[in-house]
Design a protein around this motif. Structure first.
Motif, PDB file in Angstrom:
ATOM      1  N   ASN A 525       0.414  -1.518  -0.132  1.00 39.54           N
ATOM      2  CA  ASN A 525      -0.123  -0.150  -0.371  1.00 39.54           C
ATOM      3  C   ASN A 525       0.206   1.211  -0.141  1.00 39.54           C
ATOM      4  O   ASN A 525       2.441   0.884   0.055  1.00 39.54           O
ATOM      5  CB  ASN A 525      -1.031  -0.152   1.468  1.00 39.54           C
ATOM      6  N   ARG A 526       0.223   2.688  -0.128  1.00 41.34           N
ATOM      7  CA  ARG A 526       0.901   3.577  -0.501  1.00 41.34           C
ATOM      8  C   ARG A 526       1.639   3.769   1.199  1.00 41.34           C
ATOM      9  O   ARG A 526       2.296   4.647   0.692  1.00 41.34           O
ATOM     10  CB  ARG A 526      -0.143   4.866  -0.885  1.00 41.34           C
ATOM     11  N   LYS A 527       1.012   3.718   1.909  1.00 38.53           N
ATOM     12  CA  LYS A 527       1.410   3.929   3.162  1.00 38.53           C
ATOM     13  C   LYS A 527       2.958   3.825   3.842  1.00 38.53           C
ATOM     14  O   LYS A 527       3.910   4.061   3.927  1.00 38.53           O
ATOM     15  CB  LYS A 527       1.232   3.896   4.676  1.00 38.53           C
ATOM     16  N   ALA A 537       8.071  13.726   5.495  1.00 34.22           N
ATOM     17  CA  ALA A 537       5.775  14.717   5.052  1.00 34.22           C
ATOM     18  C   ALA A 537       5.823  14.946   3.403  1.00 34.22           C
ATOM     19  O   ALA A 537       4.559  14.696   2.528  1.00 34.22           O
ATOM     20  CB  ALA A 537       5.663  15.078   6.469  1.00 34.22           C
ATOM     21  N   LYS A 538       6.510  16.271   3.497  1.00 35.33           N
ATOM     22  CA  LYS A 538       6.218  17.005   2.161  1.00 35.33           C
ATOM     23  C   LYS A 538       6.325  15.866   1.407  1.00 35.33           C
ATOM     24  O   LYS A 538       6.071  16.863   0.171  1.00 35.33           O
ATOM     25  CB  LYS A 538       7.042  18.181   2.016  1.00 35.33           C
ATOM     26  N   THR A 539       7.459  15.113   0.833  1.00 29.96           N
ATOM     27  CA  THR A 539       7.773  14.626   0.207  1.00 29.96           C
ATOM     28  C   THR A 539       7.027  14.029  -0.488  1.00 29.96           C
ATOM     29  O   THR A 539       5.971  13.821  -1.395  1.00 29.96           O
ATOM     30  CB  THR A 539       8.982  14.251  -0.664  1.00 29.96           C
ATOM     31  N   TYR A 540       6.298  12.478   0.954  1.00 28.08           N
ATOM     32  CA  TYR A 540       5.192  12.274   0.553  1.00 28.08           C
ATOM     33  C   TYR A 540       4.086  12.511   0.323  1.00 28.08           C
ATOM     34  O   TYR A 540       3.096  12.206  -0.933  1.00 28.08           O
ATOM     35  CB  TYR A 540       5.011  10.820   1.832  1.00 28.08           C
ATOM     36  N   GLU A 541       3.207  13.999   0.484  1.00 26.16           N
ATOM     37  CA  GLU A 541       2.532  14.402   0.428  1.00 26.16           C
ATOM     38  C   GLU A 541       2.682  15.158  -1.675  1.00 26.16           C
ATOM     39  O   GLU A 541       0.942  15.128  -2.483  1.00 26.16           O
ATOM     40  CB  GLU A 541       1.982  15.332   0.588  1.00 26.16           C
ATOM     41  N   PRO A 563      -4.071  10.265  -1.459  1.00 28.36           N
ATOM     42  CA  PRO A 563      -4.772   9.431   0.204  1.00 28.36           C
ATOM     43  C   PRO A 563      -5.481  10.560   1.456  1.00 28.36           C
ATOM     44  O   PRO A 563      -5.954  10.158   2.227  1.00 28.36           O
ATOM     45  CB  PRO A 563      -3.241   9.290   0.937  1.00 28.36           C
ATOM     46  N   GLU A 564      -5.436  12.123   1.182  1.00 24.53           N
ATOM     47  CA  GLU A 564      -5.354  13.544   1.798  1.00 24.53           C
ATOM     48  C   GLU A 564      -7.600  12.712   1.354  1.00 24.53           C
ATOM     49  O   GLU A 564      -7.891  13.707   2.544  1.00 24.53           O
ATOM     50  CB  GLU A 564      -5.285  14.896   1.689  1.00 24.53           C
ATOM     51  N   ASN A 565      -7.649  12.260   0.548  1.00 27.20           N
ATOM     52  CA  ASN A 565      -9.247  12.245   0.391  1.00 27.20           C
ATOM     53  C   ASN A 565     -10.164  10.581   1.030  1.00 27.20           C
ATOM     54  O   ASN A 565     -11.096  11.084   0.433  1.00 27.20           O
ATOM     55  CB  ASN A 565      -9.351  12.815  -1.160  1.00 27.20           C
TER      56      ASN A 565
END
Length: 720
Positions: A525-527, A537-541, A563-565
């Motif tokens: 999975n993406r996690k 965190a910023k790169t992941y976003e 994933p934020e949605n």
């Protein structure tokens, strides 16, 4: 100085967008967001601006910001000289171009020793001021006699007047109003002229049309500018810009000589000296530089658009492919590549002279076709391509199944094959064997394979070797990055070369992802990507929405949904009695096909634009934008140059688009040219308005020159 708000309004007007859009784009960029991320996942804030529009806003902001900083610096320097008048300050502050600021600064710029500075050191500035004041009485020689001083190196009145004229000439040359008028007039009325300098250096007569050539500066097209520049650089041509000196001198004299004066002849001499010695050469340089900049921008734009279309060619997914790298003496290298791009077998056959083992070669290829159930054959278009094509066609006829083949543009394949990337990928293979694998993979997934090659080597440009390397690299990298992120990347199969173009990912992080995958197996999975070293965190976003996990534990991870949605998406699915297991199903399509977007947007707290993207991803979770383009033109039989006849109708693939037309591969050795005038029955401003690299088009043969291997084609149907 202009405020941020004023600059934003200016950019909005120049880019034809709303002020709020510009302000939001700049805020997002300053927060460290990448252009692909902003374009895909911040549409509410930008009003759905695409990557090109966002990049344009960024570039305009950088230009204006640098312009304001330069104004500040120029004002400071002139102020320190106690020469900053309110009028000059106003002119500098109102300037909208860097060139204008530099023109205004020119008289106050610290200069190297010139004729004028030497004359000033001899104390001749007051004499120059007397002459330029246009006195109506007095004798210039008598006035000059007052400045004769052997100790200062002024031996007589003639030397004093000569020095004064040097000062006046430089003053005139530094006048920003004069320079602007002369630059504009030269641009409007000037001619760019070339003559042959050394014909022997032009062995192939490439620059013959420019041996004695003249064209208006205002009308000359970009590719001719680059051709002239190349001819000049190679020592074949001498190029110059010719203005209208009588008109220019007349203008300057009217500005300098105010009414009748005893110094008229001196002032005319100073004006001529100022123009011919000081203004003309620098204005010519400025105009040549401006023309070159425009020509380079056009060449880079053409290369970029061609590259974008090449990268976004539809992949031929799920096909077992035989890739063939043609050659004579060293034999044709072949590679069998399975549906996932994995190499299964590599080898060489010798169907051509000097070895000429055609029978053995045929048997070997037939054996390969049967053993691996080959569906497509990809043939490189390099040396011996057409002979190899004939060999493959003859071989395919000897077996029962219908197998198609395709000529693949192998530009850059040799560059890739000898690269560090290829050596890491296939350390045990020879250079030519790696090339055969690359040719096969280009058919399966052009984007994934072409990103391994320096974009300059893919062969779809126009004078790409004559433009600024820095500008070209920046533009091409942006194109590759945009294409990769538009398509998305399977994190479990992507190479480091492909991953490094994903928004936010560096080369190191891309390599870390592959290393983790190789050590611990496929990502579920993406996690799991959060544990990759250097992937914060910023790169992941920024990156995660573009990274897909097709067969993982989270169905949403195979979509373009960020994933934020995810929570909002699950809420949406529950409200419709659906789950993530229903992605792409007919049930889901029917349930979400007619929802009230506005009401749903308010209920979920998601903008309507983003919500539409989410719904599209749920309905078509594995959507590839490339699938909507024309499929490549598959072939069954061979065509020779000698077979072509005027009026013959054919289908071909556009290989390159340039300012003057398009080159179309119709299946013979040489691509044919469709001149811009033959693309359409009506006026065409630029070939790119009609065709793009990869387009499959219908053409008619107009003329064939077999000895020169030139083919003239038209896309205008006969009798139309």
């Amino acid at each position: 100085m202009k405020s941020r708000e004023e600059l934003i309004r200016l950019i909005a007007a120049q880019a034809s967008v709303q002020v709020g859009q510009v302000a939001n784009v700049l805020t997002l960029l300053e927060e460290g967001n990448t252009i692909p991320f902003i374009a895909r996942y911040r549409k509410e804030m930008t009003g759905s601006l695409d990557e090109v529009e966002i990049k344009l806003i960024s570039e305009k902001w950088n230009y204006l910001d640098n312009l304001e900083k330069r104004k500040e610096e120029v004002l400071r320097i002139i102020g320190e000289q106690n020469k900053l008048t309110p009028e000059l300050r106003k002119e500098i502050l109102q300037a909208t171009k860097l060139q204008t600021v530099e023109d205004l600064y020119r008289p106050y710029k610290q200069k190297r020793r010139t004729k004028a500075t030497v004359a000033k050191e001899k104390g001749l500035e007051p004499l120059a001021e007397w002459i330029i004041g246009c006195p109506v009485s007095g004798n210039p020689y008598e006035e000059a006699g007052r400045y004769v001083d052997g100790e200062k190196g002024v031996e007589n009145a003639e030397e004093a007047l000569g020095g004064a004229k040097d000062i006046i000439a430089e003053t005139i040359a530094d006048n920003p109003a004069f320079r602007k008028w002369i630059r504009d007039d030269t641009y409007k009325r000037g001619m760019i002229k070339s003559v042959v300098k050394d014909e022997e250096k032009d062995e192939k007569n490439i620059f013959e049309m420019y041996y004695e050539y003249e064209e208006a500066v205002e009308k000359i097209v970009p590719h001719r500018i680059l051709a002239l520049n190349r001819g000049e650089k190679e020592g074949v041509l001498r190029v110059s810009v010719k203005a209208a000196p009588e008109r220019i001198l007349g203008f300057m004299e009217r500005q300098v000589i105010k009414g009748r004066t005893v110094c008229e002849s001196l002032l005319k001499e100073a004006v001529e000296e100022g123009y011919k010695r000081l203004i003309q050469p620098s204005i010519e340089r400025e105009i040549r530089n401006e023309l070159t900049d425009k020509a380079e921008d056009q060449a880079i734009h053409i290369f970029s658009e061609n590259l974008r279309n090449l990268l976004l060619q539809p992949p031929l997914k799920g096909k077992m492919v035989l890739g063939v790298d043609p050659a004579y003496r060293t034999g044709c290298k072949y590679a069998v590549v399975d549906q996932t791009g994995k190499m299964l077998e590599i080898g060489v056959v010798y169907p051509h002279p000097p070895v000429a083992k055609r029978k053995e070669a045929t048997q070997k290829i037939l054996q390969i076709l049967k053993k691996y159930d080959i569906e497509l054959v990809a043939i490189g278009n390099g040396t011996a391509s057409r002979e190899t094509e004939q060999f493959i066609v003859d071989t395919l006829k000897e077996q029962a199944r219908e197998i198609y083949y395709l000529i693949v543009n192998e530009a850059g394949a040799s560059v890739y094959s000898a690269s560090d990337i290829a050596r890491e990928e296939f350390p045990e293979l020879q250079v030519e064997e790696r090339s055969a694998v690359s040719i096969a993979r280009r058919l399966q997934d052009p984007l994934a394979e072409l990103v391994k090659i320096d974009p300059k080597s893919v062969g779809v440009g126009q004078y790409q070797h004559d433009v600024s390397e820095k500008k070209l690299n920046e533009s091409l990298s942006f194109v590759v990055e945009t294409a990769v992120n538009q398509v998305g990347v399977n994190v479990n199969t992507a190479s480091p070369s492909l991953l490094q173009y994903v928004a936010g990912l560096s080369k190191t992080v891309a390599q870390n992802i592959v290393k983790k995958r190789e050590e611990e197996g496929a990502f579920k999975n993406r996690k799991e990507l959060k544990s990759i070293p250097r992937l914060g965190a910023k790169t992941y976003e920024q990156a995660i929405g573009f990274l897909r996990v097709p067969d993982g534990t989270e169905p949403l991870d195979r979509t373009a949904i960020h994933p934020e949605n995810y929570e909002a998406v699950r809420s949406l699915l529950r409200s419709q009695a659906l789950s993530t297991d229903d992605l792409g199903s007919e049930k889901l399509r029917k349930a979400l096909g007619n929802v009230d977007i506005h009401a749903l947007s308010e209920e979920l707290g998601i903008g309507e634009i983003t919500l539409r993207d989410i719904l599209d991803s749920l309905i078509r979770p594995a959507r590839d934008p490339r699938d909507e383009l024309s499929a490549p033109l598959l072939k069954k039989d061979v065509l020779k140059l000698e077979d072509l006849k005027a009026g013959m109708e054919l289908q071909g693939t556009v290989r390159n688009v340039v300012d003057f037309g398009a080159f179309v591969d119709i299946g013979v050795k040489q691509a044919g040219l469709v001149h811009i005038s033959k693309l359409k029955n009506s006026y065409v401003k630029h070939p790119m308005d009609v065709v793009a690299v990869g387009d499959v088009v219908t053409v008619w043969v107009e003329k064939v020159d077999v000895p020169k291997e030139r083919i003239a084609l038209t896309m205008i149907a006969p009798n139309s």
